[in-house]
Write a protein that holds these residues in place. Sequence first.
Motif, PDB file in Angstrom:
ATOM      1  N   LEU A 249     108.048  54.953   7.975  1.00 23.40           N
ATOM      2  CA  LEU A 249     109.154  55.500   7.401  1.00 23.40           C
ATOM      3  C   LEU A 249     109.574  55.025   6.115  1.00 23.40           C
ATOM      4  CD1 LEU A 249     111.502  55.394  10.496  1.00 23.40           C
ATOM      5  CD2 LEU A 249     110.232  57.501   9.535  1.00 23.40           C
ATOM      6  N   SER A 250     110.352  55.498   5.151  1.00 20.88           N
ATOM      7  CA  SER A 250     110.591  55.128   3.897  1.00 20.88           C
ATOM      8  C   SER A 250     111.199  53.794   3.905  1.00 20.88           C
ATOM      9  CB  SER A 250     111.849  55.906   3.473  1.00 20.88           C
ATOM     10  OG  SER A 250     112.062  55.642   1.837  1.00 20.88           O
ATOM     11  N   ALA A 251     112.038  53.278   4.572  1.00 19.65           N
ATOM     12  CA  ALA A 251     112.472  51.715   4.752  1.00 19.65           C
ATOM     13  C   ALA A 251     111.244  51.039   5.080  1.00 19.65           C
ATOM     14  CB  ALA A 251     113.706  51.737   5.342  1.00 19.65           C
ATOM     15  N   GLU A 252     110.709  51.175   5.906  1.00 25.35           N
ATOM     16  CA  GLU A 252     109.248  50.427   6.339  1.00 25.35           C
ATOM     17  C   GLU A 252     108.277  50.243   5.348  1.00 25.35           C
ATOM     18  OE1 GLU A 252     108.265  52.579   9.753  1.00 25.35           O
ATOM     19  OE2 GLU A 252     110.123  52.162  11.033  1.00 25.35           O
ATOM     20  N   LEU A 253     108.019  51.416   4.525  1.00 23.37           N
ATOM     21  CA  LEU A 253     107.107  51.481   3.459  1.00 23.37           C
ATOM     22  C   LEU A 253     107.573  50.681   2.369  1.00 23.37           C
ATOM     23  CD1 LEU A 253     104.484  52.824   2.566  1.00 23.37           C
ATOM     24  CD2 LEU A 253     105.681  54.455   1.455  1.00 23.37           C
ATOM     25  N   SER A 254     108.958  50.684   2.017  1.00 23.88           N
ATOM     26  CA  SER A 254     109.254  49.608   1.219  1.00 23.88           C
ATOM     27  C   SER A 254     109.103  48.466   1.290  1.00 23.88           C
ATOM     28  CB  SER A 254     110.771  49.977   1.241  1.00 23.88           C
ATOM     29  OG  SER A 254     111.460  49.143  -0.173  1.00 23.88           O
ATOM     30  N   GLU A 255     109.260  47.890   2.631  1.00 26.79           N
ATOM     31  CA  GLU A 255     109.004  46.446   3.169  1.00 26.79           C
ATOM     32  C   GLU A 255     107.633  46.048   3.225  1.00 26.79           C
ATOM     33  OE1 GLU A 255     111.009  43.903   4.199  1.00 26.79           O
ATOM     34  OE2 GLU A 255     112.768  45.108   3.211  1.00 26.79           O
ATOM     35  N   TYR A 256     106.523  47.146   3.432  1.00 20.51           N
ATOM     36  CA  TYR A 256     105.224  46.972   3.356  1.00 20.51           C
ATOM     37  C   TYR A 256     104.730  46.604   1.959  1.00 20.51           C
ATOM     38  CZ  TYR A 256     100.112  47.644   4.313  1.00 20.51           C
ATOM     39  OH  TYR A 256      99.074  47.501   4.707  1.00 20.51           O
ATOM     40  N   LYS A 257     105.397  47.351   1.102  1.00 20.63           N
ATOM     41  CA  LYS A 257     104.948  47.249  -0.278  1.00 20.63           C
ATOM     42  C   LYS A 257     105.177  46.146  -1.094  1.00 20.63           C
ATOM     43  CE  LYS A 257     105.025  52.237  -1.612  1.00 20.63           C
ATOM     44  NZ  LYS A 257     105.838  53.244  -2.566  1.00 20.63           N
ATOM     45  N   LYS A 258     105.975  45.139  -0.264  1.00 14.79           N
ATOM     46  CA  LYS A 258     106.335  43.854  -0.845  1.00 14.79           C
ATOM     47  C   LYS A 258     105.441  43.090  -0.431  1.00 14.79           C
ATOM     48  CE  LYS A 258     111.458  43.765   0.276  1.00 14.79           C
ATOM     49  NZ  LYS A 258     112.441  43.023   1.096  1.00 14.79           N
ATOM     50  N   LEU A 259     104.481  43.513   0.257  1.00 13.69           N
ATOM     51  CA  LEU A 259     103.302  42.455   0.624  1.00 13.69           C
ATOM     52  C   LEU A 259     102.098  42.478  -0.640  1.00 13.69           C
ATOM     53  CD1 LEU A 259     102.087  43.572   3.988  1.00 13.69           C
ATOM     54  CD2 LEU A 259     103.315  41.422   3.423  1.00 13.69           C
ATOM     55  N   ALA A 260     102.099  43.760  -1.316  1.00 15.72           N
ATOM     56  CA  ALA A 260     101.428  43.625  -2.526  1.00 15.72           C
ATOM     57  C   ALA A 260     101.945  43.073  -3.670  1.00 15.72           C
ATOM     58  CB  ALA A 260     100.962  45.137  -2.987  1.00 15.72           C
ATOM     59  N   SER A 261     103.394  42.873  -3.787  1.00 12.56           N
ATOM     60  CA  SER A 261     104.021  42.252  -4.947  1.00 12.56           C
ATOM     61  C   SER A 261     103.825  40.531  -4.611  1.00 12.56           C
ATOM     62  CB  SER A 261     105.416  42.767  -4.875  1.00 12.56           C
ATOM     63  OG  SER A 261     105.712  43.953  -5.230  1.00 12.56           O
ATOM     64  N   LEU A 262     103.721  40.223  -3.361  1.00 15.22           N
ATOM     65  CA  LEU A 262     103.635  38.895  -2.815  1.00 15.22           C
ATOM     66  C   LEU A 262     102.324  38.400  -3.287  1.00 15.22           C
ATOM     67  CD1 LEU A 262     105.520  38.752   0.366  1.00 15.22           C
ATOM     68  CD2 LEU A 262     106.524  37.818  -1.630  1.00 15.22           C
ATOM     69  N   ALA A 263     101.299  39.141  -2.949  1.00 13.12           N
ATOM     70  CA  ALA A 263      99.957  38.941  -3.210  1.00 13.12           C
ATOM     71  C   ALA A 263      99.757  38.676  -4.903  1.00 13.12           C
ATOM     72  CB  ALA A 263      99.105  39.807  -2.541  1.00 13.12           C
ATOM     73  N   ALA A 264     100.391  39.930  -5.447  1.00 11.42           N
ATOM     74  CA  ALA A 264     100.149  39.597  -7.110  1.00 11.42           C
ATOM     75  C   ALA A 264     100.754  38.549  -7.517  1.00 11.42           C
ATOM     76  CB  ALA A 264     100.676  40.896  -7.629  1.00 11.42           C
ATOM     77  N   ALA A 265     101.794  37.796  -6.932  1.00 10.64           N
ATOM     78  CA  ALA A 265     102.440  36.753  -7.392  1.00 10.64           C
ATOM     79  C   ALA A 265     101.540  35.424  -7.243  1.00 10.64           C
ATOM     80  CB  ALA A 265     103.908  36.585  -6.790  1.00 10.64           C
ATOM     81  N   LEU A 266     100.694  35.480  -6.248  1.00 12.95           N
ATOM     82  CA  LEU A 266      99.626  34.262  -5.923  1.00 12.95           C
ATOM     83  C   LEU A 266      98.757  34.250  -7.115  1.00 12.95           C
ATOM     84  CD1 LEU A 266      99.078  34.809  -2.202  1.00 12.95           C
ATOM     85  CD2 LEU A 266     100.831  33.116  -3.360  1.00 12.95           C
ATOM     86  N   ASN A 267      98.445  35.225  -7.857  1.00 11.70           N
ATOM     87  CA  ASN A 267      97.508  35.033  -9.057  1.00 11.70           C
ATOM     88  C   ASN A 267      96.046  34.727  -8.704  1.00 11.70           C
ATOM     89  OD1 ASN A 267      96.675  35.462 -11.862  1.00 11.70           O
ATOM     90  ND2 ASN A 267      97.161  33.555 -12.145  1.00 11.70           N
ATOM     91  N   LEU A 268      95.471  35.215  -7.429  1.00  9.05           N
ATOM     92  CA  LEU A 268      94.300  34.978  -6.854  1.00  9.05           C
ATOM     93  C   LEU A 268      93.258  35.662  -7.771  1.00  9.05           C
ATOM     94  CD1 LEU A 268      95.479  35.508  -3.361  1.00  9.05           C
ATOM     95  CD2 LEU A 268      95.150  33.320  -4.296  1.00  9.05           C
ATOM     96  N   PRO A 269      92.130  34.903  -7.601  1.00  9.57           N
ATOM     97  CA  PRO A 269      90.713  35.488  -8.045  1.00  9.57           C
ATOM     98  C   PRO A 269      90.247  36.805  -7.656  1.00  9.57           C
ATOM     99  CG  PRO A 269      90.279  33.577  -6.923  1.00  9.57           C
ATOM    100  CD  PRO A 269      91.649  33.704  -6.857  1.00  9.57           C
ATOM    101  N   PRO A 270      89.664  37.817  -8.063  1.00  8.83           N
ATOM    102  CA  PRO A 270      89.310  39.159  -7.694  1.00  8.83           C
ATOM    103  C   PRO A 270      88.238  38.762  -6.698  1.00  8.83           C
ATOM    104  CG  PRO A 270      88.568  38.977  -9.910  1.00  8.83           C
ATOM    105  CD  PRO A 270      89.473  37.879  -9.573  1.00  8.83           C
ATOM    106  N   ILE A 271      88.063  39.879  -5.893  1.00  9.63           N
ATOM    107  CA  ILE A 271      86.950  39.979  -4.616  1.00  9.63           C
ATOM    108  C   ILE A 271      86.085  41.107  -4.883  1.00  9.63           C
ATOM    109  CG2 ILE A 271      88.192  38.236  -3.242  1.00  9.63           C
ATOM    110  CD1 ILE A 271      88.919  40.560  -1.648  1.00  9.63           C
ATOM    111  N   ARG A 272      85.051  41.153  -4.321  1.00  9.72           N
ATOM    112  CA  ARG A 272      84.194  42.327  -4.216  1.00  9.72           C
ATOM    113  C   ARG A 272      84.562  43.267  -3.148  1.00  9.72           C
ATOM    114  NH1 ARG A 272      79.414  43.413  -1.539  1.00  9.72           N
ATOM    115  NH2 ARG A 272      78.149  44.949  -2.378  1.00  9.72           N
ATOM    116  N   VAL A 273      84.884  44.517  -3.226  1.00  9.54           N
ATOM    117  CA  VAL A 273      85.390  45.432  -2.294  1.00  9.54           C
ATOM    118  C   VAL A 273      84.503  45.207  -1.051  1.00  9.54           C
ATOM    119  CG1 VAL A 273      85.980  47.782  -1.535  1.00  9.54           C
ATOM    120  CG2 VAL A 273      86.724  46.766  -3.924  1.00  9.54           C
TER     121      VAL A 273
END
Length: 696
Positions: A249-273
């Motif tokens: 649902l919309s609210a759940e999707l908004s919470e899920y998208k926080k994961l990408a923001s949290l991961a971006a803040a870690l500034n981790l090195p890229p990995i091969r897909v």
Amino acid sequence: MANYEKNRRSQHGSVVIHVAIFLSLAVILFVGTELGYLFYLKREFQKSADLAALAGAQALNANNCTAAYGAAKSNANDSPSRNMPAGFLLADSDMACGQWNALDAIHANHFNEASAEKNAIRVSITRTPSPLFIFFTGNRTISVQAIAARALPKAALSINSTLLTLQTGQSPILDGLVGGLLGGSINLGAVGWQGLVTSQISLLSFLDVLAPKINLTVGDYDGILNANVTVAQLLDAMASVLQRNGALLSAELSEYKKLASLAAALNLPPIRVGDALGVITGTPTSALDLSLQAAQLTQAFVQLANSQVANPSAVLADVALPVAGVTATVKVIEPPQFSAVGNPELAKAAPLGPNKIYVRTAQIRTLISVNIGASGQLLTNLVAGLSSALTSLTSALISILTSVIDLTAPGDCSIIAIPCHTTPKAVISDVTALPLPIRIDINLDVAPASAYVTDFDCTNNADRKLWAASKSDVATLRIGKMGTSSADAKAKLFSSATLPPVVEPIALVDIGTVQSRKTCTVAVLGLCTLSFQEYLKADGTWTTQKSDAKRTAFGGGGIGLSINPDPVSSGAPTLTFRSSTPGLLKELNDTSAPAQTYLSTTATGNTAGVLIDTVNGLHLDLYAPSASTGLLGSVLQTTDAAATLVFNLLKTVVAPLLASVVNPLIELLLKSLGIDLANAEVGARMTCRAGAELVY
């Protein structure tokens, strides 16, 4: 006469014309014959190249180009069914092994001779036949080419590293774990997590959504699998797929998208897909048509991110378990490899080589701190059990203490000349089980369970088989004190990803002391013959009431408990998947329910049973009297038979009682991570698709 000469000259001209016509016709006939011969040879060469390529591709097993070349040459050169024209033979130099991929826009005819994985053979025939008529000169070279690709078998393994079912009470733990592993918080709740658990994501769809986010063309799967991306981009692509599929649902999707923001803040090195997804480069599109659980992908990406944080203690997931006084901290030491797709022929040749089809769960380090107050109920059974055992063991303990510790006997009141109250004050012992309040630190390093393909059988597609070796390195369990406080234990335990923590003992038995003296009440002829009174030292006075006496904790020493055993392993059983067993070994692109059937790597999924065996490795030590209340002193070395008896009896009581406390806490945490100790579940799919076809 003149007319005769004129007619004769006219006849000479007609002969020249006829000769010219004849010669022209002869030239046309010879050229036509020569051209027809050349066209015939080209057609025969092309037919030979086609058939040789097909024969070679069918024999191209596990990158064995030698066998492929032999089959191609036999088809072209050997009687009675040879295909090459008389006078010509096919040579090794006319052939090449390589990878054919319709999406390969870089190499000519989509054929990459340098690829590590070979699924095609190219036959190139270039010959210059001798002329039928020696007076014909010029370029007579004939060149033809054929490429045949073999439909290589493809197998996929997956290993459970996530939930298959979800209970409402687990959602707060999952929110804390998944968000905490990225250094933040989310609130997906039970409904959101259930949506992820029940949602199946097509790997092809995921790659298609990821492509434009990393500036690549949709459908260029080799390019996408070879691309380097961040975990934040992977999670962002997952969010887009979930949004498109309507899984949240919309609210759940908004919470899920926080994961990408949290991961971006870690500034981790890229990995091969391809490494993140366990897909080998060059895997055909058909092999990527595989469904995966959304919750599994999410946890894998999050755990991958957490394992890449340079400082082991930088990002820790702190979770409050739904038990009073219990907190848990989690760190991923080694990320999971939850799925793998590859060629079982190559995997069979070297099961743990570069072309292995290998999966593993994550290696997790956990710390559970249990703070138990005087009124705490968590260890009720343990305290009661110990108290009962100690009731029958107290006399044996006193016997041990008498032999190794100076416990002065009560004063002699038999002679009135030496008053009892002036004799050396005696010391008596007071034994208590598990003195409260205490803190127990439980460290569990969960080693990864793994599986890898060892063999396959595509002889009969209706009964195709795949074998996988599996292993569950269960865990290393440590119980004791690992710091002066929960925070100190956390800092010490997660300061290194490799060094084991220092485990100090917990006071299991407190052998306290109370000072005492005796005084005669009636003396006859100077002898204390009738009776005497025993007094116990209180604060500044003496009392006959034990409840008022001043007790010195650990004054007579104590018995300490710690667990620091060797890791437990379940061995490496072989799992067998068969398509003839309904619903077991399915085709890669078979998305019918159930999505996948899993086999267990061990015969039992009893976490408690596994840990009880580990708890049986506990250490009990006798400690010297301590001047500081609540602290254990140095270990006393004793070979007293009574000490051995007491310790063995205590172990028998303590092991199951302690397991009854530890196991529920560990199970509650690990179940939320999708981990079953000694019971990893492995799923498999395989597509044989034998045969070959001309692709150029």
